[in-house]
Design a protein around this motif. Sequence first.
Motif: not given
Lengths: 261, 379
Positions: B37-40, B128-135, B267-270, B277-287
């Motif tokens: 995440p560039d944002e971080i 969902p478990s990956s989102d939590a892990f990645f967060r 393509w996808q927004d955050v 952090l949850e928003a970033l985790a979801r967005r960057y996993l869905c690449t």
Amino acid sequence: MSDPKYYAGLDMGSVSIKAVIVDERGMIASGLIPSGGNYKTVAQKVMDNTLTQAGLSFDRLSGLVITGLGAAGAPFAGRQVSDISCQARGCSLLFPSARTIIDIGGQFTKVAKITPEGRIADFLMSEKCATGSGRFLQVIARILSVPLDEIGPLSLQSEKPVEFSTNCAVFAESETISRISEGAKPADILAGVHRAMAAKVAMLVKRLKLTPDVVLTGGGGQDSGLAPAVGEALKINILVPEFPRLSAAFGAACLAREDHS
Amino acid sequence: MTVMQAIDRLYNERGVRARELRADGHKIIGYFCCFVPDEILAAFDLVPYRIQGSQSEPIDEADALLEPMACPFARSCFNLALKDRYDFLDGFVAPHSCDTIERMYHIWHSNKPTSFDHLINVPHMLGPSSDAFFRNELKYFISRLEDFTGKKLDESKLRDAIRLYNRRRALLREVYDLRRENPPRVSGTEITKLLVAGMGIPAAEHIGLVSAFIDEVKKRPRPAADGLPRIFLWGNEIDDIAFVSLVEECGAHVVMDDLCTGSRFFWQDVSETGDPLEALARRYLCTHCPRSLKPQAGNRREDLENRFGYIREFADGWKAAGAIFYIVRYCDTCELEGPDLKEYLTDLKLPVLMIEDDYSTSTIGQLRTRIQAFLEMIM
């Protein structure tokens, strides 16, 4: 009655440069010279020879289509068409029943599925691997000191083709040397090479789902041992044009003719 | 300097802006792929720099250390690092996008360590478990950045960065909307340059460039209908114009893509609401990198639709007449995903040409025959 019209196809391949001249009825002259290091000069020479054979001057041509790996360096102005499309056109005119074309050239093997109208429906090319191309045969023939045009007849005398344990041309080269030292006959080695190539080519054909009739063309078609090996691998009869190395140039000339009709 | 000249400069002289910024006291953090995440980084006032290779330079020094049968993109990037072309990096971040990039972390770290080397563990299966892990992984990344910069993360700055990068995403989607025209007033070659130029500069600067580019394109006259086929491109890293230019030279318009260097990275927004952090985790996993897997959905048809439905929307929305898969050699995930995607697109009556190449401009000429034949086939 208007003057007869003539059209030319020029195929600038990596091994040889070919020219074909057609009139409204069919092929009237052709030429073929090894490409060597200067495609431009050789292309000029092939074209001159072919024109002389037909008794024509260059400005008598009503159209020219250029194809082949070296097409961009042609010393003439003409429409460029991929050799796959030219092969499709040429082979479909030579064999109206053709639905699959295998073109074994010096650099690549190309397999194309064609429509009854002679257009490409789908195609595949061997990746940068020499085993599926004419280069493999050239390498092995050089080790055995067998001239290229004797490969086919000699391989057909084989009684016990050598089994190659590798599909890689580089490894096969050293394997060939080991087999020679073990006393294997050149005929058996060449027949083994044909089998290895045929297996590779058959895999490409099967990827496109085998659709007969199948035509084998290009330098590989010139080798009388290869078509039976490919036929055996695919369990069908393979058609080979009378001049397999000229079919793309012939198709190019026919495309030039169609441009003007 | 016109906008195209500015883009050309950044495209041709990679890293030029990063070097200038560094000279002004900024810290530059290089990273691989679309999972960081560039944002971080931006929230810590660090300049994110997407690491690229060079298709026009042979891989020499890297092959003294690595075997040649690995991803040539990664080898090329490392090759440039060995030649000190990334000497402006203050930090180096590799996500575990694929095994090559993961190993590249250690190899880079051993040979070209920076003051901030970091590996982000990115889960492969979406859910969902990956989102939590990645967060959690992103939290750890942040804590390491806090140590590195000596500052605590300011959440309002993170939210600002999310908004800023979303603005860039919206503008890039606007550029892609211009590609829907037929014929388009903007070429795939120009798009490649615009995107690559943006990978080495701060988002705010890229936003200015992209806006100016849009204005410039909108002023162009509408070209007359040319009947050329419209091509959708699928693959991995295309950070050089050579391939796209070749396709366009052969007589086609490259109008849409699913590439790591294309739509995949913007393509996808955050989401701007809720926990950032949850928003970033979801967005960057869905690449849409094929290294990520979606859980099996229904029967085979439904599963293919679930995996590739977005590509159908791209191809339909941009009226593609054919798809070209351009796969950098040894990218196992792309090569293994290719046949399923080809089957899916063929069923949709979209012809596919699959090309595996060497990440080198010198091999690209050999592809001309294949592209010409493909275009002749779909015309």
